[in-house]
Design an enzyme around this catalytic site. Structure first.
Site, PDB file in Angstrom:
ATOM      1  N   GLY A 242       0.827  -1.213   0.000  1.00 53.04           N
ATOM      2  CA  GLY A 242       0.000   0.000   0.000  1.00 53.04           C
ATOM      3  C   GLY A 242       0.862   1.265   0.000  1.00 53.04           C
ATOM      4  O   GLY A 242       1.883   1.326   0.679  1.00 53.04           O
TER       5      GLY A 242
ATOM      6  N   GLY B  14       2.311   3.674  -5.055  1.00 61.13           N
ATOM      7  CA  GLY B  14       1.997   4.291  -6.350  1.00 61.13           C
ATOM      8  C   GLY B  14       1.446   3.330  -7.382  1.00 61.13           C
ATOM      9  O   GLY B  14       1.630   3.521  -8.587  1.00 61.13           O
TER      10      GLY B  14
ATOM     11  N   ASP C  29      -9.386  -2.351  -5.704  1.00 63.73           N
ATOM     12  CA  ASP C  29      -9.015  -1.881  -4.369  1.00 63.73           C
ATOM     13  C   ASP C  29     -10.249  -1.269  -3.701  1.00 63.73           C
ATOM     14  O   ASP C  29     -10.910  -0.417  -4.293  1.00 63.73           O
ATOM     15  CB  ASP C  29      -7.908  -0.829  -4.491  1.00 63.73           C
ATOM     16  CG  ASP C  29      -7.302  -0.446  -3.159  1.00 63.73           C
ATOM     17  OD1 ASP C  29      -7.955  -0.664  -2.119  1.00 63.73           O
ATOM     18  OD2 ASP C  29      -6.184   0.090  -3.145  1.00 63.73           O
TER      19      ASP C  29
ATOM     20  N   ASN D 149       9.424   2.952  -7.538  1.00 69.24           N
ATOM     21  CA  ASN D 149       8.927   4.332  -7.542  1.00 69.24           C
ATOM     22  C   ASN D 149       9.618   5.163  -6.451  1.00 69.24           C
ATOM     23  O   ASN D 149      10.216   4.620  -5.529  1.00 69.24           O
ATOM     24  CB  ASN D 149       7.407   4.298  -7.316  1.00 69.24           C
ATOM     25  CG  ASN D 149       6.741   5.604  -7.710  1.00 69.24           C
ATOM     26  OD1 ASN D 149       7.338   6.443  -8.387  1.00 69.24           O
ATOM     27  ND2 ASN D 149       5.521   5.803  -7.265  1.00 69.24           N
TER      28      ASN D 149
END
Length: 358
Positions: free
Chosen positions: A29, A32, A57, A254
């Site tokens: 979680g 990104g 989600d 990320n």
């Protein structure tokens, strides 16, 4: 081998694989996933006839990413002619199941009695809907890792559900039939209807599950950040995907900090060193994966234009800006040192004056 010696990967292998039907994007979680799945869907829409992105989600973010309201019905994304998006509720809804009220009540009670089967049935209903539509490629923006792994276990969950229902039927004989009559349902809509519904969902999900295990049709993209917990979660996810025989050969890292324009901040430099340690581990563990690194940005990525701007780093490695020449860099450093020297001299002068007064 340091990561600087290894060329950065891209997602071009996914874009070039024209047989792909299902692309899952998942991870811990807050790393990104929604941004990455949204950009992947935009890039796929450039090379495919039609693309659908689905959020599974519970905390939907697709609407925020594209700055457009989406529902459980596929909606055309503004600015596109072949990209659609939908947000599905992972919990089964009676309105979606259909049939008479009594049937719904009994079906809902049955769902609640078998752990995980409500999500499994909801997922099966959604897959039924998707299979009736002619999309060239479907991108899943999945929930955090734990939910995603449960999604992959749905076929076995439905199998257990069916076994439990059959066991109840053999133990209690006509009791289920009597219960359905209490709800005012004819025999033809009673236990056989419930079993038929479960069997139908199981057939759909097993058919799709076969496609999920075909590397020509399905791949899973892991999204993470260069930190310990995210590395651990990615390793867990890759192992589980291997166990379920689902292809995965792309990792997107990320929020990477780059040493741009000679960063002076001690905090940023410390974070860079920490990230580098985990980046080295990613490259060591996943040397046969396509690893794409994305920079940490000073602003949120929301809206189609922002997503499109970031998409360039998915198809070609990010290059840190080094716009200053060596002379300009030295001049700036000398100027900084002169300023620091002036401050130090002023502080020394103040301390010396204070000492003389004493």
């Amino acid at each position: 081998m340091a990561t600087t010696d290894i060329p950065d990967g891209t997602v071009m292998n996914i874009l070039n694989q024209d047989t792909l039907k299902w692309v899952f994007v998942g991870g811990k979680g807050g790393v990104g996933k929604t941004t990455c799945s949204s950009i992947l869907s935009i890039l796929l829409a450039q090379v495919r006839s039609s693309v659908l992105i689905i959020s599974t989600d519970p905390a939907h973010n697709l609407s925020d990413a594209f700055q457009q309201r989406f529902t459980k019905t596929p909606t055309l994304v503004n600015g596109f002619s072949n990209l659609y998006a939908m947000e599905v509720d992972p919990n089964v809804e009676n309105d979606d199941i259909g049939g008479s009220e009594g049937m719904d009540s009994l079906f809902s009670e049955l769902a609640n009695a078998i752990p995980g089967i409500d999500e499994a049935m909801s997922f099966a209903e959604m897959l039924k809907l998707v299979q009736t539509m002619d999309y060239s490629c479907i991108v899943f923006d999945t929930a955090p890792t734990g939910h995603t792994l449960r999604l992959l276990q749905f076929p076995s969950t439905l199998e257990k559900g069916l076994q439990k229902v059959m066991s109840l039927k053999s133990k209690f004989g006509g009791l289920i039939g009597q219960m359905t009559r209490l709800f005012g349902i004819d025999d033809e809509f009673g236990e056989d209807a419930i079993l038929g519904r479960l069997e139908g969902m199981k057939d759909v999900i097993e058919q799709v599950n076969k496609q999920f295990k075909d590397p020509d049709l399905t791949t899973f993209v892991c999204v993470c950040i260069p930190e310990f917990l995210s590395l651990y979660e990615t390793e867990r996810l890759v192992q589980e995907l291997t166990k379920f025989e689902i292809d995965t050969h792309n990792i997107i890292i990320n929020q990477v900090l780059y040493d741009e324009e000679d960063v002076e901040s001690k905090l940023l430099k410390a974070r860079m060193r920490m990230q580098q340690k985990y980046l080295d581990q990613f490259y060591m563990l996943y040397d046969d994966f396509n690893i794409t690194k994305l920079p940490l940005l000073p602003q949120e990525v929301t809206g189609v234009e922002a997503l499109r701007a970031l998409s360039s780093h998915f198809t070609s490695p990010y290059q840190p800006s080094t716009s200053r020449s060596a002379v300009e860099d030295l001049e700036r450093r000398i100027s900084t040192l002169k300023l620091q020297l002036e401050h130090a001299e002023a502080e020394l002068d103040r301390l010396q004056k204070g000492k003389q007064k004493v």
